[in-house]
Structure formats: C-alpha cells, structure tokens
Write a protein that holds these residues in place. Structure first.
Motif, PDB file in Angstrom:
ATOM      1  N   ALA A 234       0.860  -1.189   0.000  1.00  0.00           N
ATOM      2  CA  ALA A 234       0.000   0.000   0.000  1.00  0.00           C
ATOM      3  C   ALA A 234       0.897   1.240   0.000  1.00  0.00           C
ATOM      4  O   ALA A 234       1.479   1.588   1.022  1.00  0.00           O
ATOM      5  N   ASP A 235       1.047   1.863  -1.126  1.00  0.00           N
ATOM      6  CA  ASP A 235       1.961   3.001  -1.288  1.00  0.00           C
ATOM      7  C   ASP A 235       1.179   4.305  -1.176  1.00  0.00           C
ATOM      8  O   ASP A 235       0.386   4.642  -2.068  1.00  0.00           O
ATOM      9  N   PRO A 236       1.381   5.082  -0.089  1.00  0.00           N
ATOM     10  CA  PRO A 236       0.620   6.333   0.067  1.00  0.00           C
ATOM     11  C   PRO A 236       1.047   7.426  -0.903  1.00  0.00           C
ATOM     12  O   PRO A 236       0.353   8.418  -1.075  1.00  0.00           O
ATOM     13  N   SER A 237       2.220   7.276  -1.529  1.00  0.00           N
ATOM     14  CA  SER A 237       2.724   8.312  -2.435  1.00  0.00           C
ATOM     15  C   SER A 237       2.225   8.127  -3.867  1.00  0.00           C
ATOM     16  O   SER A 237       2.511   8.944  -4.728  1.00  0.00           O
ATOM     17  N   SER A 238       1.516   7.033  -4.134  1.00  0.00           N
ATOM     18  CA  SER A 238       0.991   6.779  -5.473  1.00  0.00           C
ATOM     19  C   SER A 238      -0.357   6.083  -5.348  1.00  0.00           C
ATOM     20  O   SER A 238      -0.918   5.978  -4.263  1.00  0.00           O
ATOM     21  N   VAL A 239      -0.876   5.600  -6.473  1.00  0.00           N
ATOM     22  CA  VAL A 239      -2.160   4.905  -6.467  1.00  0.00           C
ATOM     23  C   VAL A 239      -1.974   3.495  -5.917  1.00  0.00           C
ATOM     24  O   VAL A 239      -1.143   2.727  -6.406  1.00  0.00           O
ATOM     25  N   THR A 240      -2.722   3.165  -4.877  1.00  0.00           N
ATOM     26  CA  THR A 240      -2.618   1.848  -4.240  1.00  0.00           C
ATOM     27  C   THR A 240      -3.616   0.878  -4.843  1.00  0.00           C
ATOM     28  O   THR A 240      -4.788   1.214  -5.030  1.00  0.00           O
ATOM     29  N   ASN A 241      -3.148  -0.302  -5.156  1.00  0.00           N
ATOM     30  CA  ASN A 241      -4.022  -1.366  -5.661  1.00  0.00           C
ATOM     31  C   ASN A 241      -4.694  -2.035  -4.463  1.00  0.00           C
ATOM     32  O   ASN A 241      -4.227  -3.066  -3.955  1.00  0.00           O
ATOM     33  N   TRP A 242      -5.801  -1.452  -4.020  1.00  0.00           N
ATOM     34  CA  TRP A 242      -6.457  -1.963  -2.827  1.00  0.00           C
ATOM     35  C   TRP A 242      -7.018  -3.360  -3.030  1.00  0.00           C
ATOM     36  O   TRP A 242      -7.074  -4.155  -2.098  1.00  0.00           O
ATOM     37  N   GLY A 243      -7.432  -3.664  -4.239  1.00  0.00           N
ATOM     38  CA  GLY A 243      -7.914  -5.016  -4.511  1.00  0.00           C
ATOM     39  C   GLY A 243      -6.828  -6.040  -4.274  1.00  0.00           C
ATOM     40  O   GLY A 243      -7.063  -7.100  -3.682  1.00  0.00           O
ATOM     41  N   GLY A 244      -5.595  -5.738  -4.730  1.00  0.00           N
ATOM     42  CA  GLY A 244      -4.474  -6.638  -4.491  1.00  0.00           C
ATOM     43  C   GLY A 244      -4.128  -6.738  -3.026  1.00  0.00           C
ATOM     44  O   GLY A 244      -3.777  -7.819  -2.523  1.00  0.00           O
ATOM     45  N   VAL A 245      -4.231  -5.620  -2.295  1.00  0.00           N
ATOM     46  CA  VAL A 245      -3.959  -5.627  -0.856  1.00  0.00           C
ATOM     47  C   VAL A 245      -4.944  -6.533  -0.129  1.00  0.00           C
ATOM     48  O   VAL A 245      -4.564  -7.358   0.712  1.00  0.00           O
TER      49      VAL A 245
END
Length: 278
Positions: A234-245
């Motif tokens: 989960a990278d706060p500095s870019s777009v996070t792939n929440w589905g993958g998380v």
C-alpha cells in the motif's frame, strides 16, 4: 416455552455478535473479488456486482520484481523456526521450574513473570544496538534468535500443566534408571501435548502477524515477511491497488485459520486443563 424463548434469544444474540466480529473479515474477503471501481463504491454490500480474480493475480505479482511467493516463503521460514524454538525452550525451562528444586527457584520464577510486564517497545532499542554491533541487521537472526531463550507466558502456562502431572511417574522412571533428561523426554514431554499445541498455535500467530520486528530489522524487500510486504504494497505516495492488498491479506489469513481449525480441540484442552493440579 419461556425457556425455549430464552435459549433462542441467547443464540440469536450470540450469532449477531459473531457476525459483527467477523464482518471486517467478510468485507475484506468480498472486496478481494471486486473490481477496483467497485471496492469503494459498493462498500455496504458483501456480494460483488462483478466477480473477478484479477486482484489475486495482480496482488501475487507483488512489487519491485518480488512476488508474494517470496514473502510467504520468508514468513513460513521465520515463523516455523521461531515457533519450534520458542515452544521447546519454554518446555525445558518450565520443566526446570516445576520439577527441579534449586536455590532461588521462587525468586527467579517471579523475575521471569515480571518480564511479561515489559512492553516490547522498551526492549527494541537495546536489542537493536546489540544486533547492529554484531552485524545482524537485515538478516533473520534478530527475528529468530530471541525465541531460543523461552517465552515467559509459555513457561508459566506449561509449568501449571506440569504441576498437574503426578510426581509418581517421575519416581517410577527414576527407579527404572531414567535421569532428568530421560524423564523429560520420555515421560513429561509426551504428556504435554495439549499445552505444547496450545503454545505452538499462539507462537505461530504472534510470529506470523509480527510487524514491528521485521520493520525494525529488515530493509531488503526480498527479505520481507507477509506483514511487512502488505504494508509496503500500500503506497501512500501513489495509487494503491487496494484489490491486491485485500486479496493478499485474505491469503495471509489462510495459514493461521487452517492451523486454528485443525488443532482447535487441543487448544481448548490445553487452556482448560492448564492450572488444574492433580
């Protein structure tokens, strides 16, 4: 009839509370099968409008060229070694406190119990200094080595269990020629199965879910454990792939869930019989 209504109301209340407790897990599981445009727009529903496995495919690919195969392998390696070391060393120490009379036994047992009151955060800085000077930072040694020196909670639990084992068994083994080590391995250890399984489950959970220790000592992504990899995913500095998380978080729960279901009987037996002196 009133008794039937009371029983029904009790079970309905338990089911309702159970659903509230497991709802976050159900929501994560459901979200792992939702598309990226549906996760935060269809929050209230546990049923995806469009079922997809893409989250698991993208999530397993990991980040930085490292897949979650590596992270699962790292976590299993650290967790299995730590669990075996912690449970066995705790059993040895517990046997000493429960069966061997030595000067200051009560004092040292109290000191051991007092260490349970120390927060983990208090120990982090001195431990880091020691491991850093030994050159062990960015290795698995700081994550594994402390478990070879027993866990106070497990020692206390196993001591209470050993006290429920009749001493006559020890005396009979001594008559047959067993020494201390023989009594421990041939008599005590086999009878400790419920307590050892209980301690193993707790040790596995704590090591598998540990986030702080890997965060402090590991800086190479190829050495990351599951908990640290999920946070880095989960990278706060870019777009996070929440589905993958959510997908990888769901898979991370599989080992501990399987362990609990497989050994639930021993867990209940170990907890219920600990502290009962025969």
């Amino acid at each position: 009839m009133p008794e039937l209504l009371k029983t029904g109301a009790f079970h309905a209340g338990v089911l309702a509370l159970s659903f509230v407790m497991i709802y976050p897990l159900l929501w994560m599981l459901a979200s792992s099968f939702k598309g990226p445009d549906e996760i935060w727009t269809n929050v209230s529903s546990l049923i995806p409008r469009r079922f997809t496995l893409q989250n698991y495919i993208e999530g397993w690919a990991g980040f930085g060229g490292v897949t979650f195969t590596t992270y699962f392998r790292n976590s299993l390696l650290v967790t299995i070694i730590s669990t075996v070391a912690s449970v066995f060393s705790s059993a040895v120490v517990a046997y000493g406190f429960a069966r061997i009379r030595f000067a200051g036994r009560g004092f040292w047992f109290a000191v051991m119990l007092a260490t349970m009151m120390l927060p983990v955060q208090v120990q982090i800085i001195p431990q880091y200094i020691v491991f850093s000077r030994l050159g062990w930072v960015n290795t698995y040694i700081p994550l594994i080595l402390p478990h070879f020196f027993a866990a106070p909670f497990f020692v206390f639990m196993i001591v209470q269990f050993i006290r429920g084992i009749p001493r006559e068994l020890d005396e009979a083994a001594e008559i047959d020629g067993c020494n201390r080590a023989g009594i421990f391995f041939r008599i005590i250890l086999p009878l400790l199965k419920p307590a050892l399984v209980t301690a193993s489950i707790f040790a596995f959970y704590w090591s598998w879910d540990d986030f702080l220790t890997p965060l402090v000592y590991l800086n190479n992504p190829r050495l990351y454990t599951i908990s640290l990899a999920l946070r880095s995913f989960a990278d706060p500095s870019s777009v996070t792939n929440w589905g993958g998380v959510f997908a990888m978080g769901t898979l991370a729960l599989v080992p501990v869930s399987v362990l609990f279901v497989a050994f639930q009987k021993y867990l209940v037996e170990g907890i219920s019989t600990t502290g009962l002196k025969g």
